[in-house]
Design an enzyme around this catalytic site. Sequence first.
Site, PDB file in Angstrom:
ATOM      1  CE  LYS A  13      -5.432  10.414  -6.198  1.00 22.93           C
ATOM      2  NZ  LYS A  13      -4.611  11.023  -7.237  1.00 22.93           N
ATOM      3  CG  ASP A  73      -1.049   1.764   5.930  1.00 25.35           C
ATOM      4  OD1 ASP A  73      -0.984   2.211   4.760  1.00 25.35           O
ATOM      5  OD2 ASP A  73      -0.156   1.062   6.430  1.00 25.35           O
TER       6      ASP A  73
HETATM    7  P1  ITT Z   1      -4.014   4.022  -0.226  1.00 24.14           P
HETATM    8  O1  ITT Z   1      -2.730   4.243   0.526  1.00 24.14           O
HETATM    9  O2  ITT Z   1      -4.332   5.093  -1.235  1.00 24.14           O
HETATM   10  O3  ITT Z   1      -5.173   3.729   0.684  1.00 24.14           O
HETATM   11  P2  ITT Z   1      -2.711   1.591  -1.054  1.00 24.14           P
HETATM   12  O4  ITT Z   1      -3.068   0.490  -2.017  1.00 24.14           O
HETATM   13  O5  ITT Z   1      -1.356   2.211  -1.178  1.00 24.14           O
HETATM   14  O6  ITT Z   1      -3.863   2.696  -1.140  1.00 24.14           O
HETATM   15  P3  ITT Z   1      -1.966   0.573   1.532  1.00 24.14           P
HETATM   16  O7  ITT Z   1      -0.763   1.426   1.606  1.00 24.14           O
HETATM   17  O8  ITT Z   1      -2.827   0.449   2.747  1.00 24.14           O
HETATM   18  O9  ITT Z   1      -2.963   1.071   0.395  1.00 24.14           O
HETATM   19  O10 ITT Z   1      -1.523  -0.849   1.005  1.00 24.14           O
HETATM   20  C1  ITT Z   1      -2.371  -1.922   1.165  1.00 24.14           C
HETATM   21  C2  ITT Z   1      -1.964  -3.033   0.224  1.00 24.14           C
HETATM   22  O11 ITT Z   1      -2.183  -4.276   0.905  1.00 24.14           O
HETATM   23  C3  ITT Z   1      -2.881  -3.036  -1.001  1.00 24.14           C
HETATM   24  O12 ITT Z   1      -2.337  -2.327  -2.078  1.00 24.14           O
HETATM   25  C4  ITT Z   1      -3.021  -4.521  -1.274  1.00 24.14           C
HETATM   26  O13 ITT Z   1      -1.934  -4.958  -2.040  1.00 24.14           O
HETATM   27  C5  ITT Z   1      -2.925  -5.150   0.104  1.00 24.14           C
HETATM   28  N1  ITT Z   1      -4.271  -5.310   0.690  1.00 24.14           N
HETATM   29  C6  ITT Z   1      -4.819  -4.597   1.712  1.00 24.14           C
HETATM   30  N2  ITT Z   1      -6.079  -5.000   1.962  1.00 24.14           N
HETATM   31  C7  ITT Z   1      -6.332  -5.975   1.081  1.00 24.14           C
HETATM   32  C8  ITT Z   1      -7.459  -6.773   0.819  1.00 24.14           C
HETATM   33  O14 ITT Z   1      -8.596  -6.633   1.498  1.00 24.14           O
HETATM   34  N3  ITT Z   1      -7.359  -7.683  -0.152  1.00 24.14           N
HETATM   35  C9  ITT Z   1      -6.239  -7.841  -0.862  1.00 24.14           C
HETATM   36  N4  ITT Z   1      -5.132  -7.112  -0.702  1.00 24.14           N
HETATM   37  C10 ITT Z   1      -5.171  -6.186   0.267  1.00 24.14           C
END
Ligand code: ITT
Length: 198
Positions: A13, A73
Amino acid sequence: MNNKYDTILIATKNKGKIKEFENMFKSFNINIKTLYNYDLPEIEETGNSFFENALIKAKAGYDISNLPTISDDSGLEVEALNWKPGIHSARFGKRSFNDQDRMFYLLEKLKGKKNRNARFKTSLVFYNGENQINKFEGIWKGIILKEPIGNNGFGYDPIFYDENLKLSAAQLSPDEKKLVSHRGKALKLFFEKFKSMI
Ligand code: ITT
């Protein structure tokens, strides 16, 4: 392109991730669905690694959609914080925080610290039922800036600096980011495999 995967679910999401996935899939004739297409309560990420959490999300997405599912993730690991927040990146600080609050919280924690080394990591899972689990990983090394720069991307992008490009992640266009980012690298590996599956 004719293929047996006409629709794939991206089990997320996170709008920033969705944009990046859509950009990567644009040259394939595949419909993308996300968790916004389904009525699914928040998936609890109870795993101890990026891979475990990615698998939890991929299975939950597959169970509700019955579609081949990709999940990601990911997170930011910072050396001066013993490589935290890692798998807790989306929940770093208070529960009420948004992306910007979390970014400033991290900058506050790093105030006065000389070591600014950091890395983004992604574990990407393609799940199409019990016997079809494929895992792809990517890392992007950089340093944490003292203040945010740039307006692109999402999450911690404005404070993550790529020393080779001499730009923050938020100064990169989507096409530039996908060439160097953790998610771009994992997706490249995924597409190499995927092309042999369609
Ligand atoms: P979903 O679980 O629904 O995929 P989420 O935002 O909770 O969404 P994650 O648990 O994988 O996703 O958390 C990843 C976090 O790490 C995300 O919210 C960002 O704060 C950070 N992050 C990951 N990839 C990133 C990127 O390419 N650029 C900046 N921040 C990133």
